[in-house]
Motif scaffolding. Structure first.
Motif, PDB file in Angstrom:
ATOM      1  N   LYS A   4      -4.976  13.429   4.591  1.00 21.38           N
ATOM      2  CA  LYS A   4      -3.961  12.602   3.933  1.00 21.38           C
ATOM      3  C   LYS A   4      -2.591  13.280   4.014  1.00 21.38           C
ATOM      4  O   LYS A   4      -1.571  12.628   4.256  1.00 21.38           O
ATOM      5  CB  LYS A   4      -4.353  12.352   2.478  1.00 21.38           C
ATOM      6  N   VAL A  62      -4.108  17.787  -2.413  1.00 23.97           N
ATOM      7  CA  VAL A  62      -4.029  16.655  -1.485  1.00 23.97           C
ATOM      8  C   VAL A  62      -4.966  16.923  -0.310  1.00 23.97           C
ATOM      9  O   VAL A  62      -4.897  17.999   0.299  1.00 23.97           O
ATOM     10  CB  VAL A  62      -2.582  16.461  -0.969  1.00 23.97           C
ATOM     11  N   PRO A  63      -5.869  15.984   0.032  1.00 27.43           N
ATOM     12  CA  PRO A  63      -6.760  16.189   1.181  1.00 27.43           C
ATOM     13  C   PRO A  63      -5.961  16.464   2.457  1.00 27.43           C
ATOM     14  O   PRO A  63      -4.879  15.904   2.664  1.00 27.43           O
ATOM     15  CB  PRO A  63      -7.524  14.861   1.276  1.00 27.43           C
ATOM     16  N   ARG A  68      -1.629  15.312   6.328  1.00 25.57           N
ATOM     17  CA  ARG A  68      -1.175  15.198   7.723  1.00 25.57           C
ATOM     18  C   ARG A  68      -0.635  13.791   8.004  1.00 25.57           C
ATOM     19  O   ARG A  68       0.363  13.611   8.710  1.00 25.57           O
ATOM     20  CB  ARG A  68      -2.343  15.517   8.662  1.00 25.57           C
ATOM     21  N   GLU A  69      -1.286  12.780   7.427  1.00 26.81           N
ATOM     22  CA  GLU A  69      -0.837  11.391   7.595  1.00 26.81           C
ATOM     23  C   GLU A  69       0.560  11.186   6.994  1.00 26.81           C
ATOM     24  O   GLU A  69       1.432  10.553   7.608  1.00 26.81           O
ATOM     25  CB  GLU A  69      -1.838  10.451   6.920  1.00 26.81           C
ATOM     26  N   VAL A  70       0.775  11.737   5.792  1.00 21.92           N
ATOM     27  CA  VAL A  70       2.080  11.590   5.140  1.00 21.92           C
ATOM     28  C   VAL A  70       3.157  12.330   5.921  1.00 21.92           C
ATOM     29  O   VAL A  70       4.273  11.826   6.092  1.00 21.92           O
ATOM     30  CB  VAL A  70       2.011  12.093   3.681  1.00 21.92           C
ATOM     31  N   PRO A  97       0.993   5.525   0.761  1.00 22.75           N
ATOM     32  CA  PRO A  97       0.295   6.581   1.501  1.00 22.75           C
ATOM     33  C   PRO A  97      -0.559   7.471   0.605  1.00 22.75           C
ATOM     34  O   PRO A  97      -1.583   7.991   1.031  1.00 22.75           O
ATOM     35  CB  PRO A  97       1.441   7.383   2.141  1.00 22.75           C
ATOM     36  N   HIS A  98      -0.121   7.641  -0.658  1.00 23.11           N
ATOM     37  CA  HIS A  98      -0.855   8.458  -1.630  1.00 23.11           C
ATOM     38  C   HIS A  98      -0.416   8.002  -3.017  1.00 23.11           C
ATOM     39  O   HIS A  98       0.736   7.602  -3.215  1.00 23.11           O
ATOM     40  CB  HIS A  98      -0.534   9.949  -1.420  1.00 23.11           C
ATOM     41  N   GLN A  99      -1.342   8.038  -3.980  1.00 24.08           N
ATOM     42  CA  GLN A  99      -1.011   7.500  -5.300  1.00 24.08           C
ATOM     43  C   GLN A  99       0.163   8.217  -5.957  1.00 24.08           C
ATOM     44  O   GLN A  99       0.909   7.633  -6.758  1.00 24.08           O
ATOM     45  CB  GLN A  99      -2.235   7.544  -6.236  1.00 24.08           C
ATOM     46  N   GLU A 111       0.844  -1.194   0.000  1.00 25.69           N
ATOM     47  CA  GLU A 111       0.000   0.000   0.000  1.00 25.69           C
ATOM     48  C   GLU A 111       0.877   1.242   0.000  1.00 25.69           C
ATOM     49  O   GLU A 111       1.982   1.238   0.556  1.00 25.69           O
ATOM     50  CB  GLU A 111      -0.906   0.009   1.240  1.00 25.69           C
ATOM     51  N   THR A 166      -2.020  20.850   0.398  1.00 24.09           N
ATOM     52  CA  THR A 166      -3.461  21.032   0.164  1.00 24.09           C
ATOM     53  C   THR A 166      -3.696  21.922  -1.054  1.00 24.09           C
ATOM     54  O   THR A 166      -4.675  21.729  -1.795  1.00 24.09           O
ATOM     55  CB  THR A 166      -4.135  21.642   1.407  1.00 24.09           C
TER      56      THR A 166
END
Length: 628
Positions: free
Chosen positions: A315, A311-312, A317-319, A243-245, A241, A307
């Motif tokens: 997402k 980028v949401p 913040r997660e990255v 974190p982002h495409q 997986e 953002t």
């Protein structure tokens, strides 16, 4: 490089920097024990079981570590030794040489710092690096790498044997097959038990795979869980997986994990539009010694720019959290790739020129393991080992038609002066007798006895006990005289005819002498003389015994004590027999029961279950019996 520095700036302006060695637990007990008249064997039996570091609370240590429980520390003379050890712990022991620290003074160095000559004849400062810095002088690190010397020496040995310069093939099937089997004892950077197991799990096919293995083995990768996730994804036990495409092109080679420092930079560039320079500043701000204000400024900038690029927020913040977690653990890919290239070259040499490679390994006193491990590996790879020989004297090991002859430098307590004199005298003419050798070289009495016991004078055609008898009869008399004070032929020849025909050492006696004096086994592998129990398995048979109970005898070559998630102690052992090496896992319950044997006895009989996980064969021990 050091020679260049000395020549360019002058030996009056250059010196290596000293380090101040102080007494810790083992060193304090050992030095005090000598003063109390204890033998090296007695002291080694005590100190090798103590953990490294400070003495601390010995009662707690003895309760915590099974191998320490029966230490006689409450009895004399150990009780007094321990009391004194607490008093000298932390005191200076001696000056040593910094591993790479060099100082270059603008003028005469002696005008700024006291100097002394080291045992190697190198000038060193009597100040350490902190005092040198306080004086306003600059410490420069010039670090040597024995792995490079090993590769260079192996290339020279191999070129001589092959009659041509060694050309590397970086897609060599034989080399990669050896790597995939984890047969990398002696190979630069990839010979530890952990890395050999990792290579078996990863099954490398390219230099990039070796690069990745070198980055994954770093402590940060294991502690952060990154290594575990990567291996599970590689084995298909967990989906890959991202974190982002947008990060797939960056993280594809590492299966969605952030492993390299360069990936931190590229993620910041791809997701938040950072420039390379800004991304590197972000990486530095994320280290453990982070500046909170600077860190939050980068967080705000990353979030705003990510953002703005669609980028949401959650997402992004997660990255950013992922980057923060791995930035301090990531390993520099350029560094890993350089090491991977050197590792591959060493592996190529071992795969195609094994005897020459192992000789170079021994000669450079390099590597993760003790020299005896490399001697045993050379034997397994087809080398015929032979002891030092004063008829063919050399300081270091030499290779001759598949025979690996151990150098005189491996004879314990044999001085450099005696080695040099032996080589010089043999160059003039052969030694014709023990008396001839003693008179011309004039070694110390103990040196001569050691050389006889390990077989360095076997070429004379006498048994070792006979030579020792000669040594006792007239050798000591020769050593008390100046060499030119007598004629050997006239004075000593009449006594030779009265020498008894003493039988030679048994194989066990030869092996014992080799292990004592050379600290390696020449005549045979030590496990070959062990009386095994019925139905013992050999190391090369383990692959066919997966999931079954086994009994196997081996020599312990490495021990690694770790804590479980529940803070209990367990041990990983690397062991070997004459045919191969193998791994043993000793879980806490078994370690508590047999810990003393693990750390005191070199040869163990292990009973347990053979397990195969991702291709890595391990014996899960349930019983350990001391064999020697």
């Amino acid at each position: 490089v050091l020679d260049f520095v000395y020549e360019k700036y002058g030996r009056n302006r250059v010196a290596m920097i000293a380090t101040l060695n102080t007494f810790a637990a083992r060193g304090a007990i050992r030095e005090l024990g000598k003063a109390f008249g204890l033998s090296s064997a007695e002291l080694s039996d005590i100190t090798k079981r103590l953990p490294w570091g400070k003495l601390g609370d010995l009662q707690k240590t003895m309760q915590k570590y099974p191998e320490c429980r029966d230490l006689p520390l409450d009895k004399e003379p150990y009780k007094t030794i321990i009391e004194l050890a607490y008093k000298i712990e932390g005191f200076p022991r001696h000056l040593s040489i910094h591993c790479g620290g060099v100082v270059i003074a603008p003028g005469e160095l002696l005008d700024m710092a006291p100097l002394q000559l080291s045992a190697k004849g190198i000038a060193i400062t009597q100040y350490d690096m902190y005092d040198i810095a306080a004086l306003g002088l600059v410490k420069i690190d010039l670090l040597g790498q024995r792995g490079l010397s090993t590769i260079g020496d192996a290339e020279a040995f191999a070129a001589t044997a092959a009659g041509a310069k060694i050309e590397y093939d970086y897609n060599d099937l034989t080399t990669f097959d050896m790597l995939r089997q984890g047969r990398t004892i002696g190979v630069f950077q990839i010979e530890s038990p952990g890395l050999r197991s990792l290579l078996i799990e990863m099954q490398p096919k390219t230099l990039d795979d070796i690069t990745l293995a070198l980055a994954l083995i770093r402590p940060g990768a294991a502690e952060s869980g990154m290594k575990k996730v990567f291996l599970e994804r590689l084995a298909g036990e967990r989906p890959v997986e991202y974190p982002h495409q947008s990060l797939e092109p960056i993280l594809k080679e590492t299966l969605g994990n952030i492993i390299y420092q360069e990936q931190v930079l590229r993620v910041a560039e791809a997701m938040a539009g950072f420039s390379p320079g800004q991304a590197d500043l972000l990486r530095k701000a994320m280290t453990k010694e982070r500046d909170v204000k600077e860190f939050h400024a980068f967080l705000d900038k990353f979030m705003n720019q990510a953002t703005a690029r669609g980028v949401p927020y959650l997402k992004a913040r997660e990255v950013f959290a992922l980057l923060t977690k791995f930035a301090g653990y990531g390993f520099c890919k350029a560094h890993a790739a350089t090491y991977a290239m050197l590792s591959y070259r060493a592996a190529f040499l071992k795969a195609h020129h094994p005897v020459e490679f192992m000789a170079a390994m021994l000669n450079n006193f390099a590597g993760y393991y003790a020299p005896f491990v490399y001697a045993d590996e050379a034997r397994r790879l087809g080398a015929k080992l032979s002891p030092p020989d004063i008829d063919k004297p050399s300081r270091l090991c030499e290779v001759d038609n598949g025979c690996l002859r151990i150098g005189l430098a491996f004879v314990k307590n044999l001085s450099a002066e005696t080695i040099d004199k032996t080589i010089a005298e043999r160059a003039k003419r052969p030694f014709v007798s023990l008396a001839d050798f003693l008179a011309r070289v004039h070694p110390g009495k103990d040196e001569a006895i050691s050389l006889i016991r390990v077989g360095a004078l076997d070429f004379l055609g006498e048994t070792r006990p006979s030579l020792l008898w000669y040594m006792k009869l007239y050798g000591e008399k020769i050593l008390r005289h100046q060499p030119e004070a007598f004629s050997l032929g006239e004075l000593w020849a009449p006594q030779l005819q009265f020498a008894p025909g003493l039988p030679d050492y048994s194989l066990a006696e030869k092996l014992a002498a080799e292990q004592e004096i050379l600290e390696m086994a020449i005549s045979c592998h030590p496990t070959e003389l062990v009386a095994e129990s019925d139905n013992c398995t050999k190391s090369i048979e383990l692959s066919g015994r997966q999931g079954k109970d086994v009994r196997i005898v081996g020599l312990v070559v490495d021990r690694k004590r770790i804590k479980t998630n529940g803070s209990q102690l367990m041990v990983f052992l690397t062991m070997e027999d004459s045919q191969d090496y193998f791994e043993v896992t000793v879980f806490p319950e078994i370690y508590r029961k047999f810990g003393a044997r693990i750390f005191r006895k070199p040869i163990l009989e292990v009973t347990g279950k053979a397990q195969n996980k991702h291709g890595v064969l391990t014996v899960i021990a349930n019983n350990l019996r001391a064999c020697a």
